[in-house]
Design a protein around this motif. Structure first.
Motif, mmCIF file in Angstrom:
data_model
loop_
_atom_site.group_PDB
_atom_site.id
_atom_site.type_symbol
_atom_site.label_atom_id
_atom_site.label_comp_id
_atom_site.label_asym_id
_atom_site.label_seq_id
_atom_site.Cartn_x
_atom_site.Cartn_y
_atom_site.Cartn_z
ATOM 1 N N VAL A 89 -5.264 12.308 -4.292
ATOM 2 C CA VAL A 89 -4.720 11.819 -3.025
ATOM 3 C C VAL A 89 -4.493 10.310 -3.127
ATOM 4 O O VAL A 89 -5.412 9.554 -3.438
ATOM 5 C CB VAL A 89 -5.673 12.106 -1.849
ATOM 6 N N ILE A 91 -3.851 6.977 -1.079
ATOM 7 C CA ILE A 91 -3.988 6.499 0.297
ATOM 8 C C ILE A 91 -3.665 5.010 0.375
ATOM 9 O O ILE A 91 -3.774 4.279 -0.610
ATOM 10 C CB ILE A 91 -5.398 6.746 0.873
ATOM 11 N N THR A 93 -2.615 1.706 3.649
ATOM 12 C CA THR A 93 -2.140 1.328 4.977
ATOM 13 C C THR A 93 -0.726 0.781 4.828
ATOM 14 O O THR A 93 -0.448 0.019 3.899
ATOM 15 C CB THR A 93 -3.057 0.260 5.607
ATOM 16 N N LYS A 103 -8.695 3.657 6.971
ATOM 17 C CA LYS A 103 -8.253 4.190 5.678
ATOM 18 C C LYS A 103 -9.423 4.304 4.713
ATOM 19 O O LYS A 103 -9.542 5.282 3.962
ATOM 20 C CB LYS A 103 -7.154 3.288 5.118
ATOM 21 N N GLY A 107 -10.912 7.635 2.794
ATOM 22 C CA GLY A 107 -11.116 7.676 1.348
ATOM 23 C C GLY A 107 -12.512 8.132 0.974
ATOM 24 O O GLY A 107 -12.690 8.955 0.060
ATOM 25 N N VAL A 117 -9.414 10.103 -5.315
ATOM 26 C CA VAL A 117 -8.714 9.205 -4.391
ATOM 27 C C VAL A 117 -8.245 7.942 -5.105
ATOM 28 O O VAL A 117 -9.027 7.266 -5.775
ATOM 29 C CB VAL A 117 -9.621 8.822 -3.204
ATOM 30 N N ASP A 119 -6.722 4.458 -4.062
ATOM 31 C CA ASP A 119 -6.547 3.612 -2.881
ATOM 32 C C ASP A 119 -5.648 2.425 -3.215
ATOM 33 O O ASP A 119 -6.002 1.572 -4.030
ATOM 34 C CB ASP A 119 -7.915 3.128 -2.404
ATOM 35 N N TYR A 129 4.046 3.362 -2.776
ATOM 36 C CA TYR A 129 3.499 4.707 -2.592
ATOM 37 C C TYR A 129 4.209 5.691 -3.525
ATOM 38 O O TYR A 129 3.576 6.513 -4.185
ATOM 39 C CB TYR A 129 3.719 5.193 -1.156
ATOM 40 N N GLY A 142 -1.258 9.810 1.531
ATOM 41 C CA GLY A 142 -1.713 9.570 2.895
ATOM 42 C C GLY A 142 -1.397 8.157 3.343
ATOM 43 O O GLY A 142 -1.734 7.191 2.654
ATOM 44 N N SER A 144 -1.729 5.381 6.432
ATOM 45 C CA SER A 144 -2.414 4.997 7.661
ATOM 46 C C SER A 144 -1.637 3.893 8.365
ATOM 47 O O SER A 144 -1.105 2.987 7.722
ATOM 48 C CB SER A 144 -3.829 4.505 7.337
ATOM 49 N N CYS A 199 -9.079 15.719 8.336
ATOM 50 C CA CYS A 199 -8.138 15.497 7.238
ATOM 51 C C CYS A 199 -8.616 16.212 5.977
ATOM 52 O O CYS A 199 -7.854 16.944 5.333
ATOM 53 C CB CYS A 199 -7.992 14.000 6.972
#
Length: 208
Positions: A89, A91, A93, A103, A107, A117, A119, A129, A142, A144, A199
């Motif tokens: 995933v 993640i 902002t 966020k 995580g 994850v 980040d 992204y 993901g 945020s 989530c």
């Protein structure tokens, strides 16, 4: 001795007192998930107060530091078994938004539920992204957004995914205080969740 007191210590930035109390609560059988839920709710309240100019950045920072200190203890009690290879995933902002506490909570909960994850931090450009999703062969991206003014960044990424030919290669999950399931449906997101626990549960079900 209660979760409410842990929340108060966190708001005051007293991480040491909060950690000591959390350890006592866990020893007495209080579920780590319940403690985490209380802290998540409190951080959400602080975030709303920040938007309303009732608290300021230093208040968020001291609470955030205490939260991370508490999580160093809670993490091991939140871990659940993972079936098969860990799903990845991404993640972050969205661009223009520097709020990363929510966020970070997501995580931590995802990691505790067996996800890998990655980040990207805060103020993340849509292209970043996309590049990360391709590089990491992501299963989920993901995004945020903690302000109404930055929510369009989520929609911008979804349009970029479609234009780049990546639609359907991974799930796009959106969240943040000002977002809603209606917003997610309108912009074409695959997943919207009320909080970090929801989530994790939704992603585990969708990726099973």
């Amino acid at each position: 001795m209660s979760i409410a007191q842990v929340r108060q210590y966190m708001v005051e930035g007293d991480g040491d007192a909060a950690v000591a109390l959390v350890k006592e609560l866990i020893e007495k059988g209080t579920p780590a998930k319940d403690i985490m839920a209380g802290l998540t709710e409190e951080m959400g309240i602080l975030g709303q107060k920040f938007e309303n100019f009732e608290v300021f950045l230093p208040d968020l920072m001291i609470a955030g530091d205490a939260f991370m200190q508490i999580m160093s203890v809670l993490k091991e009690h939140l871990v659940t078994a993972s079936d098969g290879a860990a799903k990845t995933v991404i993640i972050g902002t969205v661009k223009g938004d520097y709020h990363d506490i929510g966020k970070n909570i997501v995580g931590i909960v995802l990691q505790a539920n067996g996800f890998n994850v990655v980040d990207l931090g805060a103020d993340v450009d849509p292209v970043a992204y996309l590049e990360a999703a391709r590089k990491e062969k992501a299963d989920v991206v993901g995004l945020s957004a903690l302000m109404t003014t930055t929510m369009p960044g989520q929609e911008e990424f979804i349009k970029l995914v479609s234009d780049a030919g990546d639609k359907g290669k991974y799930l796009v999950c959106v969240g943040g205080a000002p977002t809603s399931v209606e917003w997610a449906e309108r912009i074409g997101a695959d997943v919207w969740s009320f909080d970090a626990f929801e989530c994790a549960a939704k992603l585990k079900k969708l990726l099973a």
